[in-house]
Scaffold this motif. Structure first.
Motif, short mmCIF file in Angstrom:
data_model
loop_
_atom_site.label_atom_id
_atom_site.label_comp_id
_atom_site.label_asym_id
_atom_site.label_seq_id
_atom_site.Cartn_x
_atom_site.Cartn_y
_atom_site.Cartn_z
N LEU A 172 20.36 8.41 -7.10
CA LEU A 172 18.99 8.03 -7.46
C LEU A 172 18.46 9.04 -8.47
CD1 LEU A 172 16.80 9.81 -5.57
CD2 LEU A 172 17.51 8.15 -3.88
N SER A 173 17.66 8.50 -9.41
CA SER A 173 17.33 9.28 -10.60
C SER A 173 16.24 10.31 -10.36
CB SER A 173 16.91 8.35 -11.74
OG SER A 173 15.75 7.64 -11.37
N GLY A 174 15.39 10.08 -9.34
CA GLY A 174 14.29 11.01 -9.12
C GLY A 174 13.04 10.60 -9.87
N ALA A 175 12.76 9.29 -9.87
CA ALA A 175 11.54 8.77 -10.49
C ALA A 175 10.34 9.31 -9.71
CB ALA A 175 11.54 7.24 -10.44
N PRO A 176 9.20 9.53 -10.42
CA PRO A 176 8.04 10.12 -9.73
C PRO A 176 7.62 9.34 -8.48
CG PRO A 176 7.51 9.53 -12.03
CD PRO A 176 8.96 9.33 -11.86
N GLU A 177 7.74 8.01 -8.53
CA GLU A 177 7.33 7.21 -7.36
C GLU A 177 8.24 7.47 -6.17
OE1 GLU A 177 7.85 5.89 -10.33
OE2 GLU A 177 5.94 5.00 -10.98
N HIS A 178 9.46 7.85 -6.42
CA HIS A 178 10.35 8.18 -5.31
C HIS A 178 10.08 9.61 -4.83
CE1 HIS A 178 13.81 7.78 -2.68
NE2 HIS A 178 14.08 9.03 -2.99
N LYS B 92 6.37 6.15 -3.07
CA LYS B 92 4.97 5.74 -3.20
C LYS B 92 4.60 4.57 -2.29
CE LYS B 92 1.74 4.76 -6.96
NZ LYS B 92 1.26 6.12 -7.19
N SER B 93 5.40 3.51 -2.34
CA SER B 93 5.08 2.33 -1.54
C SER B 93 5.72 2.41 -0.17
CB SER B 93 5.59 1.06 -2.21
OG SER B 93 5.19 1.01 -3.54
N GLY B 94 6.65 3.32 -0.03
CA GLY B 94 7.40 3.42 1.22
C GLY B 94 6.94 4.61 2.04
N MET B 95 7.89 5.23 2.71
CA MET B 95 7.57 6.30 3.64
C MET B 95 7.50 7.66 2.93
SD MET B 95 7.45 4.61 6.37
CE MET B 95 7.90 2.93 6.80
N THR B 96 6.74 8.55 3.53
CA THR B 96 6.74 9.94 3.10
C THR B 96 7.50 10.71 4.15
OG1 THR B 96 4.64 9.65 2.00
CG2 THR B 96 5.25 11.91 2.55
N VAL B 97 8.57 11.39 3.74
CA VAL B 97 9.44 12.05 4.70
C VAL B 97 9.51 13.55 4.41
CG1 VAL B 97 10.83 9.98 5.10
CG2 VAL B 97 11.53 11.59 3.32
N LYS B 98 9.84 14.31 5.42
CA LYS B 98 9.90 15.77 5.29
C LYS B 98 11.04 16.29 6.15
CE LYS B 98 6.06 18.54 6.04
NZ LYS B 98 4.61 18.68 6.12
N PRO B 99 12.26 15.81 5.93
CA PRO B 99 13.35 16.22 6.82
C PRO B 99 13.82 17.64 6.52
CG PRO B 99 14.22 14.90 5.04
CD PRO B 99 12.73 14.95 4.84
N LYS B 100 14.66 18.15 7.41
CA LYS B 100 15.30 19.45 7.18
C LYS B 100 16.25 19.36 6.00
CE LYS B 100 16.43 22.05 11.34
NZ LYS B 100 17.37 21.98 12.40
N CYS B 101 16.88 18.18 5.85
CA CYS B 101 17.83 18.01 4.75
C CYS B 101 17.75 16.59 4.20
CB CYS B 101 19.24 18.31 5.26
SG CYS B 101 20.50 17.97 4.01
N TYR B 102 17.57 16.48 2.90
CA TYR B 102 17.50 15.20 2.21
C TYR B 102 18.63 15.17 1.20
CZ TYR B 102 15.12 11.13 0.11
OH TYR B 102 14.79 9.87 -0.33
N LEU B 103 19.59 14.31 1.44
CA LEU B 103 20.73 14.24 0.54
C LEU B 103 20.60 12.98 -0.31
CD1 LEU B 103 24.18 15.40 1.58
CD2 LEU B 103 23.93 13.60 -0.12
N ALA B 104 20.29 13.16 -1.58
CA ALA B 104 19.97 12.03 -2.45
C ALA B 104 21.17 11.68 -3.33
CB ALA B 104 18.77 12.37 -3.32
N PHE C 164 0.85 -1.18 0.00
CA PHE C 164 0.00 0.00 0.00
C PHE C 164 0.89 1.24 0.00
CE2 PHE C 164 -3.08 -2.96 2.29
CZ PHE C 164 -3.73 -3.29 1.14
N PHE C 165 1.20 1.74 1.17
CA PHE C 165 2.09 2.90 1.29
C PHE C 165 2.66 2.88 2.69
CE2 PHE C 165 -2.11 4.05 2.66
CZ PHE C 165 -1.89 4.73 3.84
N GLY C 166 3.67 3.69 2.93
CA GLY C 166 4.22 3.81 4.27
C GLY C 166 4.67 2.49 4.86
N GLY C 167 5.07 1.55 4.02
CA GLY C 167 5.54 0.26 4.51
C GLY C 167 4.38 -0.67 4.89
N LEU C 168 3.15 -0.22 4.73
CA LEU C 168 1.98 -1.06 5.02
C LEU C 168 1.70 -1.97 3.83
CD1 LEU C 168 -0.24 1.74 6.49
CD2 LEU C 168 0.27 -0.39 7.69
N ARG C 169 1.38 -3.22 4.15
CA ARG C 169 1.08 -4.16 3.08
C ARG C 169 -0.19 -4.94 3.42
NH1 ARG C 169 6.28 -7.42 3.44
NH2 ARG C 169 6.08 -6.63 5.56
#
Ligand SMILES: Cc1cc2nc3c(=O)[nH]c(=O)nc-3n(C[C@H](O)[C@H](O)[C@H](O)COP(=O)(O)OP(=O)(O)OC[C@H]3O[C@@H](n4cnc5c(N)ncnc54)[C@H](O)[C@@H]3O)c2cc1C
Ligand SMILES: Nc1ncnc2c1ncn2[C@@H]1O[C@H](COP(=O)(O)O)[C@@H](O)[C@H]1O
Lengths: 255, 324
Positions: B268-274, B253-265, A161-166
């Motif tokens: 990584l190519s910057g695909a929309p899902e990332h 998209k499938s992982g976490m949504t983050v909002k740090p003070k600094c994101y050093l990438a 799904f998202f956020g590591g949820l499956r």
């Protein structure tokens, strides 16, 4: 189901018609989720037996992808006579569905049809769900874990799904599953082994009627996006660039 | 002729997700241009509570279902098809999320309507609708038209302002009874992420690595940098799929949504899902050897070069600065 897609590491050029990509400048590679779908199929075969058939449409470099699939352990490779570069997802699904319908064996009750979850060139849809709809089979996409039930009539699929949820789903066979990632990364196969398959193995060919491209979208324009917020590039040697970056981090209170 | 717009509300654990409000905002724009009405569809348990949040719609059509049901194309598509037979609409908006994947494509096929995937912008000047799709990992855009303004559009999450779809108004709610088919896809359970690992959503500094890191051994370069910045290492999907880092470290998209003070990438190519998962970082710095990588359109600062060379030098430079 394996799909070839343009390698996006290369520069993509819009053709003179302004509505498609310039095919001459494209370098085609196997779509990454397709590669994972093949890996997952091979893993299931190793565990439970069965046969793995890879099917593609006609596309540049596709023969190499098919021989590679055979070298990895697929039992059969089939190329349909439809040119992938001129049809969309929907017509692709139609072509694959007519191939599947041509022989009842291909729709046996224990058939598991694995596609990649998504390919990067999608405009008008997603092949997996379309194919499932045409065959009236169930579908689950964005799957990262797949196991065959003891009865052999169901699979358990883990969907992201998202956020590591499956989510865990039970799906009746026959089914179409869109694979996002196989249980382990696609296996490596030495070039020499692929070459030997190129010499000894044969690819199957199958003909289907040209698929109907009905209710397609109207493309008015295709273009390279204008950069909106272009990064300020920090130039110089790694040492110079790092020093400047440290200053930026310092100004922001990070260092 | 009026063109009515149907929005399939997405919800998770009893709450409408952000994309639902993005879709409602877009629906309002479309309705204004086409002199139509907006109807939101909620399919699930406790629809009354969900419906109350959807005041941006003129009407909410509520289809009550058993609590265990989880939105899926298998269960949703037949319901939408029946609903559309009773309540005709010309445009259907669906969420371009993992949860809703497949709904738009299947419904389009059943209705024989065109389907726009990956839509990230909508233009409705003078009643002419243009939908812009993002293709090839964000490297190409396509402007699309729907003949007769009829079709199904999957909106890419994070592309539209959710505020435009928020309203304090109490919408008109209409309960609709529809038979629910016994599915061949049965939702069994939700799997929560492992809570013992570092929570990357709480870190002020993140060092993100992509496929460019090349091997598990090279990860130490990122870990060393994260250590001097008192942050943590996270990654794009290919790194996680290789098993080099746990799923809890995936951003996107499938992982976490983050909002740090600094994101050093790095690499990584910057695909929309990332990008979906990190675009609101306060400061983004990208290191990539390809000057044309889309990540440089997202980042504030960029270095074009080899991360294997740059990361250790940067780590040393920070150490030196701290020592000074
Ligand atoms: C449904 C779905 C969900 C997805 N969910 C996610 C998600 O949650 N998170 C996610 O990240 N992705 C997700 N993806 C995958 C996403 O589409 C991309 O495939 C992925 O983000 C690409 O990762 P990457 O940038 O690391 O790799 P690539 O795109 O391969 O990029 C690697 C980059 O590294 C650069 N590079 C290589 N070597 C070096 C070097 N030595 N020094 C500097 N630079 C170098 C290259 O120039 C290139 O730009 C999802 C895809 C789908 C279809
Ligand atoms: N031309 C094709 N030949 C075989 N399989 C395909 C083709 N197009 C799509 N697929 C399969 O469907 C998946 C998703 O593709 P798409 O729907 O185009 O995003 C791919 O990863 C393939 O597994």
């Amino acid at each position: 189901m394996l799909k070839m897609v343009p390698d996006v590491v290369e520069e993509l050029v819009v053709a003179a018609d302004g509505k498609s990509l310039d095919q001459d400048t494209l370098r085609m590679i196997l779509s990454e989720p397709s590669d994972h779908a093949l890996e997952q199929a091979l893993l299931l075969k190793e565990k439970h037996g069965g046969r793995v058939t890879v099917v593609t449409l006609t596309a540049p470099e596709v023969d190499e992808a098919l021989f590679k699939a055979l070298a990895k352990g697929a039992d059969q490779a089939i190329k349909l006579n439809v040119d992938q570069t001129v049809v969309g997802s929907l017509a692709t699904a139609r072509a694959l569905a007519s191939w599947l319908r041509a022989d009842p064996q291909r729709q046996a009750p224990d058939t598991l049809l694995l596609t990649g979850s998504y390919a990067i060139d999608d405009l008008e849809g997603e092949m997996g769900p379309c194919l499932a709809e045409m065959l009236q089979w169930p579908f689950v996409g964005v799957v990262t874990g797949l196991a065959l039930d003891a009865s052999g009539q169901k699979v358990t699929a883990i969907k992201e799904f998202f956020g590591g949820l499956r989510g865990e789903y039970e799906v009746d066979l026959p089914a179409v599953i869109g694979i996002q990632a196989a249980a382990r990364p696609p296996r490596y196969v030495p070039i020499a082994k692929i070459r030997s398959f190129m010499k000894s193995a044969t690819l199957g060919a199958a003909g289907v009627a040209p698929p109907d491209p009905a209710f397609a979208l109207e493309i008015s324009r295709m273009y390279v996006p204008e950069a909106t917020g272009r990064a300020v590039m920090v130039e110089g040697s790694p040492e110079e660039a790092s020093r400047r970056l440290v200053e930026i981090l310092h100004q922001r209170g990070i260092v | 002729m009026n063109t009515d717009i149907l929005v399939l509300a997405e919800h998770f654990k009893g709450e409408a997700t952000e994309i639902t409000f993005e879709m409602l905002g877009v629906a309002r724009t479309l309705a204004a241009a086409l002199h139509g009405q907006v109807a939101a569809v909620v399919i699930g348990a406790d629809t009354a509570r969900l419906a109350a949040r959807l005041g941006a719609a003129d009407t909410v059509l509520a289809v009550e279902q058993a609590p265990a049901a989880m939105m899926s194309s298998e269960s949703t598509v037949p319901l939408l098809q029946q609903l559309l037979a009773r309540r005709p609409a010309r445009l259907v908006l669906v969420a371009g999320t993992n949860i809703c994947m497949g709904i738009g494509a299947k419904l389009a096929l059943r209705l024989q309507w065109p389907y726009v995937n990956f839509c990230k912008a909508v233009n409705a000047t003078d009643g002419v609708l243009t939908f812009t799709s993002l293709l090839f990992g964000g490297k190409i855009l396509a402007d699309l038209r729907l003949p007769d303004n009829r079709g199904i559009v999957s909106l890419y999450p994070g592309s539209f302002p959710p505020d435009a779809g928020q309203s304090e108004r109490a919408p008109t709610v209409e309960k609709i009874d529809l038979p629910v088919e016994a599915g061949r896809v049965v939702f069994k359970r939700l799997i929560e992420p492992d809570a013992t690992d570092v929570d990357i959503t709480k870190q002020e500094v993140l060092v993100a690595v992509g496929r460019g890191i090349e091997s598990q051994d090279n990860l130490s370069l990122a870990e060393d940098l994260a250590a001097v910045l008192q942050g943590a290492v996270c990654a794009s999907r290919p790194v996680i799929d290789q098993g080099w880092l746990p799923l809890t470290r995936q951003v996107g998209k499938s992982g976490m949504t983050v909002k740090p003070k600094c994101y050093l990438a790095a690499g990584l190519s910057g695909a929309p899902e990332h990008v979906e998962g990190m675009k609101n970082s306060a400061l983004t710095i990208a290191i990539n050897k390809d000057a044309a990588a889309p990540i440089f359109d997202v980042a504030h600062y960029g270095i074009c070069g080899d991360l294997l060379e740059i990361l250790p030098v940067l780590t040393e430079a920070i150490k030196a600065r701290k020592g000074a």
